[in-house]
Design an enzyme around this catalytic site. Structure first.
Site, PDB file in Angstrom:
ATOM      1  N   ASP A 125       0.953 -12.110 -17.009  1.00 18.23           N
ATOM      2  CA  ASP A 125      -0.316 -11.419 -17.243  1.00 18.23           C
ATOM      3  C   ASP A 125      -1.299 -12.275 -18.017  1.00 18.23           C
ATOM      4  O   ASP A 125      -2.289 -11.746 -18.507  1.00 18.23           O
ATOM      5  CB  ASP A 125      -0.038 -10.166 -18.112  1.00 18.23           C
ATOM      6  CG  ASP A 125      -0.499  -8.899 -17.434  1.00 18.23           C
ATOM      7  OD1 ASP A 125      -0.944  -8.994 -16.291  1.00 18.23           O
ATOM      8  OD2 ASP A 125      -0.403  -7.833 -18.057  1.00 18.23           O
ATOM      9  N   CYS A 179       5.199  -0.834   3.342  1.00 13.01           N
ATOM     10  CA  CYS A 179       5.815   0.338   2.726  1.00 13.01           C
ATOM     11  C   CYS A 179       5.841   1.457   3.776  1.00 13.01           C
ATOM     12  O   CYS A 179       5.492   1.229   4.933  1.00 13.01           O
ATOM     13  CB  CYS A 179       5.043   0.748   1.472  1.00 13.01           C
ATOM     14  SG  CYS A 179       3.459   1.523   1.803  1.00 13.01           S
ATOM     15  N   CYS A 205      -9.964   4.655 -11.495  1.00 14.12           N
ATOM     16  CA  CYS A 205      -8.547   4.655 -11.862  1.00 14.12           C
ATOM     17  C   CYS A 205      -8.368   5.000 -13.346  1.00 14.12           C
ATOM     18  O   CYS A 205      -8.920   4.343 -14.228  1.00 14.12           O
ATOM     19  CB  CYS A 205      -7.943   3.284 -11.561  1.00 14.12           C
ATOM     20  SG  CYS A 205      -6.205   3.207 -12.018  1.00 14.12           S
TER      21      CYS A 205
HETATM   22  S1  SF4 Z   1       3.842   6.535  -1.579  1.00 17.42           S
HETATM   23 FE1  SF4 Z   1       2.291   5.026  -1.111  1.00 17.42          FE
HETATM   24  S2  SF4 Z   1       3.186   3.050  -1.673  1.00 17.42           S
HETATM   25 FE2  SF4 Z   1       4.875   4.525  -1.544  1.00 17.42          FE
HETATM   26  S3  SF4 Z   1       5.631   4.341   0.538  1.00 17.42           S
HETATM   27 FE3  SF4 Z   1       4.131   6.004   0.562  1.00 17.42          FE
HETATM   28  S4  SF4 Z   1       2.182   4.989   1.112  1.00 17.42           S
HETATM   29 FE4  SF4 Z   1       3.626   3.377   0.496  1.00 17.42          FE
HETATM   30  S1  SF4 Z   2      -5.616   7.010 -11.319  1.00 16.90           S
HETATM   31 FE1  SF4 Z   2      -4.988   4.887 -10.840  1.00 16.90          FE
HETATM   32  S2  SF4 Z   2      -2.890   4.689 -11.620  1.00 16.90           S
HETATM   33 FE2  SF4 Z   2      -3.404   6.896 -11.570  1.00 16.90          FE
HETATM   34  S3  SF4 Z   2      -2.640   7.640  -9.623  1.00 16.90           S
HETATM   35 FE3  SF4 Z   2      -4.755   7.033  -9.291  1.00 16.90          FE
HETATM   36  S4  SF4 Z   2      -4.694   4.899  -8.647  1.00 16.90           S
HETATM   37 FE4  SF4 Z   2      -2.692   5.396  -9.504  1.00 16.90          FE
END
Ligand code: SF4
Ligand code: SF4
Length: 359
Positions: A125, A179, A205
């Protein structure tokens, strides 16, 4: 005898690192293409070129070993209607940056003992490099729609670190496929920050806003719930991630707000969130009190209208405005007569005008 690359990976596993993988120090063209189209992210350093080319960071680099440090994701996340504040998965324990740096130093020492003259540059990081893109290319996992690198066969969440070296190591291949693309992370996100899969809108976010110095926009504040640092909702929603029955890390909001600077440093110096400092985390705790819906929060919030820190006064005004009780409105009205900071005055007026009167 196993190759040096394999022995290095075996040593990493002995150190509790998983998954691990190796990639070349060549440019990350796909990540560069995406970053060139996106707005510059906060909390990052370096140009897009530097962020996507290990050799621009360290010209002698030939290989990069990427490692994961697993952490627990509790089944229960942020809660409504509570006077407890929640720290996102992995953030409550010992600072992972320190843990990973120590383990990377041990890996570097191992490499140097096996390949005399080897030079290494560890990073966690810290540098400009896009660690997730390197981890993906090194085969640590697939790229999730929630922007995490996920390891379907393993199921744990993990923090990333890397060790660049001038030794030519054998590279791993990235994991083919994606995924599950089930959209559960997107649906779970309280702010729609994942509306475009694989492209996080950081301005929506909550994880970003719990760390930003600027107070979060009013429309997002009710969605913060009781989060104090980070947000793991899209991680917990993912069926590829195993959840632990263990509870997450929480603190009593009133107690947390009463902590002074010295005590904060003594108590939390070794935690992952300490870098963000007391004021930002206490500001989030003030918002969590406003979101709790519990009238016991009102007497905790009222004295905060006189706090010397502007962000605490702004958020205390907003949180009291969520109640509309006689004592919260009275405190806001009294405070307005004494407040001289325009941004706090504006927040108090808004709270008085918009809060529903409940008596
Ligand atoms: S929850 Fe989101 S990151 Fe996880 S498998 Fe489903 S689409 Fe992909
Ligand atoms: S606010 Fe950000 S960390 Fe929280 S669920 Fe949404 S994308 Fe994910």
């Amino acid at each position: 005898m196993a190759s040096l690359s394999q022995r290095l990976k075996d040593r990493a596993k002995e150190l509790g690192l998983s998954p691990v993988g190796i990639t070349t120090a060549t440019p990350l063209y796909e990540a560069r293409r995406i970053l060139e189209q996106a707005e510059a992210l906060p909390f990052t350093t370096g140009s897009v070129l530097q962020r996507t080319d290990p050799k621009l960071v360290w010209p002698e680099a030939k290989s990069v070993m990427m490692v994961g440090l697993p952490y627990i994701v509790p089944a229960e996340g942020p809660q409504a209607g509570t006077l407890q504040g929640y720290f996102a998965a992995g953030s409550g324990g010992q600072d992972y940056h320190c843990v990973l740096k120590e383990k990377l130093a041990e890996l570097a020492a191992f490499l140097q003992s096996e390949a005399p003259g080897a030079l290494t540059v560890p990073f966690v990081d810290t540098g400009p490099l896009v660690e997730r893109a390197l981890a993906y290319r090194a085969g640590l996992g697939v790229w999730g729609e929630n922007n995490f690198v996920l390891r379907p066969q393993v199921g744990s969440a993990f923090f990333l670190g890397g060790l660049a070296t001038n030794v030519d190591l054998i590279s791993d291949s990235s994991i083919a496929g994606t995924c599950l693309q089930c959209g559960q992370c997107r649906d779970a996100c309280p702010t729609n920050a994942l509306d475009t899969p694989y492209l996080l809108d950081y301005r929506r976010c909550l994880s970003y806003w719990t760390q930003a110095k600027e107070v979060m926009p009013p429309e997002l504040r009710p969605l913060l719930g009781n989060r104090l640092y980070g947000c793991d909702t899209c991680l917990r929603a993912c069926p590829l991630i195993e959840k632990s029955p263990l509870d997450g890390v929480t603190v009593d909001l009133a107690t947390f707000l009463a902590i002074g600077n010295r005590e904060f440093k003594q108590r939390y110096a070794s935690s992952s969130f300490a870098w963000r400092g007391r004021t930002v985390l206490q500001r989030n705790a003030v918002l969590a009190l406003g979101n709790s819906g519990r009238e016991e929060a009102i007497p905790i919030l009222i004295p905060l209208l006189s706090d010397p820190r502007i962000s605490i006064r702004i958020t205390a005004a907003w949180s009291l405005g969520q109640y509309g009780a006689f004592e919260s409105r009275l405190a806001l009205a009294k405070c307005l007569q004494q407040e001289i900071e325009p941004s706090v005055q504006a927040e108090i007026k808004k709270a008085l005008n918009e809060s529903p009167r409940k008596w």
